[in-house]
Motif scaffolding. Structure first.
Motif, mmCIF file in Angstrom:
data_model
loop_
_atom_site.group_PDB
_atom_site.id
_atom_site.type_symbol
_atom_site.label_atom_id
_atom_site.label_comp_id
_atom_site.label_asym_id
_atom_site.label_seq_id
_atom_site.Cartn_x
_atom_site.Cartn_y
_atom_site.Cartn_z
ATOM 1 N N MET A 1 0.805 -1.212 0.000
ATOM 2 C CA MET A 1 0.000 0.000 0.000
ATOM 3 C C MET A 1 0.844 1.270 0.000
ATOM 4 S SD MET A 1 -3.089 -0.935 -0.162
ATOM 5 C CE MET A 1 -3.847 0.626 0.239
ATOM 6 N N SER A 2 2.147 1.108 0.234
ATOM 7 C CA SER A 2 2.997 2.297 0.310
ATOM 8 C C SER A 2 2.987 3.091 -1.000
ATOM 9 C CB SER A 2 4.432 1.904 0.677
ATOM 10 O OG SER A 2 4.986 1.044 -0.299
ATOM 11 N N GLY A 3 2.763 2.414 -2.108
ATOM 12 C CA GLY A 3 2.722 3.102 -3.394
ATOM 13 C C GLY A 3 1.446 3.895 -3.619
ATOM 14 N N TYR A 4 0.485 3.748 -2.714
ATOM 15 C CA TYR A 4 -0.799 4.427 -2.866
ATOM 16 C C TYR A 4 -1.078 5.428 -1.754
ATOM 17 C CZ TYR A 4 -1.855 1.022 -6.491
ATOM 18 O OH TYR A 4 -1.824 0.265 -7.637
ATOM 19 N N THR A 5 -0.068 5.736 -0.934
ATOM 20 C CA THR A 5 -0.237 6.751 0.103
ATOM 21 C C THR A 5 0.836 7.817 -0.064
ATOM 22 O OG1 THR A 5 1.217 5.722 1.765
ATOM 23 C CG2 THR A 5 -1.074 4.990 1.698
ATOM 24 N N THR A 6 0.497 9.051 0.286
ATOM 25 C CA THR A 6 1.469 10.137 0.148
ATOM 26 C C THR A 6 2.590 10.027 1.172
ATOM 27 O OG1 THR A 6 0.015 11.545 1.491
ATOM 28 C CG2 THR A 6 -0.163 11.737 -0.905
ATOM 29 N N LEU A 7 2.359 9.286 2.258
ATOM 30 C CA LEU A 7 3.427 9.036 3.231
ATOM 31 C C LEU A 7 4.406 7.973 2.746
ATOM 32 C CD1 LEU A 7 1.644 9.095 6.702
ATOM 33 C CD2 LEU A 7 3.796 10.253 6.169
ATOM 34 N N ARG A 8 4.011 7.240 1.707
ATOM 35 C CA ARG A 8 4.810 6.120 1.197
ATOM 36 C C ARG A 8 5.034 5.064 2.285
ATOM 37 N NH1 ARG A 8 3.055 7.764 -2.797
ATOM 38 N NH2 ARG A 8 4.140 8.652 -4.566
ATOM 39 N N LEU A 9 3.958 4.792 3.028
ATOM 40 C CA LEU A 9 3.990 3.810 4.107
ATOM 41 C C LEU A 9 2.794 2.879 3.976
ATOM 42 C CD1 LEU A 9 4.847 6.092 7.179
ATOM 43 C CD2 LEU A 9 6.401 4.528 5.990
ATOM 44 N N GLY A 10 2.938 1.668 4.509
ATOM 45 C CA GLY A 10 1.835 0.714 4.532
ATOM 46 C C GLY A 10 2.190 -0.589 3.864
ATOM 47 N N GLY A 11 1.817 -1.685 4.502
ATOM 48 C CA GLY A 11 2.091 -3.014 3.962
ATOM 49 C C GLY A 11 1.085 -3.419 2.901
ATOM 50 N N PRO A 12 1.095 -4.693 2.501
ATOM 51 C CA PRO A 12 0.267 -5.134 1.367
ATOM 52 C C PRO A 12 -1.211 -5.301 1.731
ATOM 53 C CG PRO A 12 1.473 -6.982 2.293
ATOM 54 C CD PRO A 12 1.964 -5.765 3.009
ATOM 55 N N ALA A 13 -2.058 -5.150 0.727
ATOM 56 C CA ALA A 13 -3.475 -5.508 0.848
ATOM 57 C C ALA A 13 -3.642 -6.963 0.430
ATOM 58 C CB ALA A 13 -4.317 -4.629 -0.052
ATOM 59 N N ARG A 14 -4.562 -7.662 1.116
ATOM 60 C CA ARG A 14 -4.808 -9.044 0.706
ATOM 61 C C ARG A 14 -5.435 -9.091 -0.683
ATOM 62 N NH1 ARG A 14 -8.118 -12.132 4.892
ATOM 63 N NH2 ARG A 14 -9.960 -11.379 3.751
ATOM 64 N N THR A 15 -6.374 -8.161 -0.929
ATOM 65 C CA THR A 15 -7.004 -8.044 -2.239
ATOM 66 C C THR A 15 -7.074 -6.571 -2.597
ATOM 67 O OG1 THR A 15 -8.381 -9.989 -1.787
ATOM 68 C CG2 THR A 15 -9.057 -8.564 -3.615
ATOM 69 N N PHE A 16 -6.760 -6.238 -3.837
ATOM 70 C CA PHE A 16 -6.774 -4.847 -4.278
ATOM 71 C C PHE A 16 -7.506 -4.775 -5.606
ATOM 72 C CE2 PHE A 16 -5.255 -1.087 -6.430
ATOM 73 C CZ PHE A 16 -5.031 -0.155 -5.413
ATOM 74 N N VAL A 17 -8.537 -3.912 -5.663
ATOM 75 C CA VAL A 17 -9.274 -3.730 -6.912
ATOM 76 C C VAL A 17 -9.432 -2.237 -7.176
ATOM 77 C CG1 VAL A 17 -10.529 -5.908 -6.799
ATOM 78 C CG2 VAL A 17 -11.505 -3.876 -5.728
ATOM 79 N N GLU A 18 -9.447 -1.882 -8.440
ATOM 80 C CA GLU A 18 -9.683 -0.497 -8.835
ATOM 81 C C GLU A 18 -11.006 -0.417 -9.570
ATOM 82 O OE1 GLU A 18 -7.352 3.338 -10.718
ATOM 83 O OE2 GLU A 18 -6.524 1.320 -10.991
#
Length: 336
Positions: A1-18
């Motif tokens: 998730m770090s690539g989707y936050t302006t802080l560039r922080l956060g581990g993976p999502a189990r499922t990700f949909v757009e």
């Protein structure tokens, strides 16, 4: 998730949909619920602090698009980029959101915490919010009066019942700004508080002020790897104000309509001994703005950021007896 936050922080999502349409958004929410999955609705990621462990469910990235203008009512889909929306309003001579220029994120997030800056809040112009009610399965049109807007808060914040689908604003057809309320902005524009200026002048001045504080996203500026203001400005009742005044002097004080008094979180942080640039490991207070906590090298962890936040919060409480409250939404973490 770090690539989707302006802080560039956060581990993976189990499922990700757009999702790119309202129907897709509702369908994905329903599908996740049927599967018993937790759901995280993600917009621009500019107001999120996500656990290093990530999110153990379905993250739905809202990329819906569309803006309609009719008789001063402007409706934007939740996935519209907020600053692009403001820029369009300014170009088209629609007044009422120009002082909210440069704020990162998407339209759907703005009613959730009643986004505001430089004397404007979205609650001043929002007329209604279209939302999916996860409790009843209905699509609702919620008038502004039922949104529970207060300082950086609404019925949508801290409760995952509603999924914002679209937001409608009533804007004035005018080449000039709304009255400039914020003293710093009025000085930058060379007008008295309450004066007006051309819309583009107001937008340009706000962008310049925000850029000077590292509050406009810029890949070349490490101070913008933040979630904006990390703490809200405290609002004190009469007893709290008296106790605070006994421990401090010369502090900013802004009367609220309900009789309480707002003071400055940035002032508290600075006067508690945490200047701009104060670091704790790989994270630091912005070198431009005391309220922003940053991940300048993109090498920090969420826990390291929270350690700095706790250090600042506890230091302010020890110095002034005021406990600062985080403004970003926390996912899988707490300040404790």
């Amino acid at each position: 998730m770090s690539g989707y936050t302006t802080l560039r922080l956060g581990g993976p999502a189990r499922t990700f949909v757009e999702v790119t349409t309202e129907d897709e958004l509702i369908a994905e929410v329903r599908a996740a619920e049927l599967a018993g999955d937790p759901v995280l609705i993600l917009g621009g990621g500019s107001n999120l602090v996500i656990s290093d462990a990530g999110f153990p469910g379905t993250v739905i990235h809202v990329s819906t698009r569309g803006v309609t203008v009719e008789d001063g009512l402007v409706t934007a889909q939740a996935g519209e980029d907020w600053d692009a929306f403001v820029a369009r309003c300014v170009r088209e001579g629609l007044s009422g959101v120009e002082c909210l220029s440069g704020i990162p994120g998407r339209v759907g997030s703005t009613p959730i915490q009643n986004v505001g800056a430089y004397g404007q809040d979205v609650s001043e112009t929002i007329t209604e919010v279209r939302a999916y009610d996860r409790r009843t399965g209905e699509i609702l049109t919620i008038p502004a009066a039922d949104c529970g807007f207060t300082y950086r808060h609404s019925v949508f914040k801290g409760d995952d019942r509603y999924v914002v689908l679209a937001v409608t604003f009533r804007l004035a057809a005018s080449p000039d700004s709304a009255p400039i309320k914020y003293a710093e902005l009025a000085r930058a524009l060379g007008v008295e508080p309450g004066g007006t200026v051309p819309l583009q002048d107001a937008r340009d001045a706000v962008l310049a002020l925000r850029s000077g504080k590292g509050m406009v996203l810029d890949a070349a500026d490490p101070d913008t790897r933040s979630a904006g203001s990390f703490f809200t400005n405290p609002i004190l009742d009469e007893r709290q104000l008296k106790e605070f005044a006994d421990r401090a002097e010369g502090f900013p004080a802004f009367p609220e309509p309900d009789g309480r008094t707002k003071t400055s979180a940035a002032w508290l942080i600075d006067h508690a001994g945490f200047p701009k640039g104060h670091a704790n490991g790989p994270v630091r207070i912005s070198t431009k703005h005391t309220l922003a906590l940053t991940n300048p090298t993109e090498e920090a962890t969420t826990e390291e950021l929270l350690a700095l936040a706790r250090e600042v919060r506890d230091g302010v409480r020890a110095a002034f007896g005021i406990t600062l409250v985080n403004e970003p939404v926390f996912v899988g973490v707490t300040l404790g």
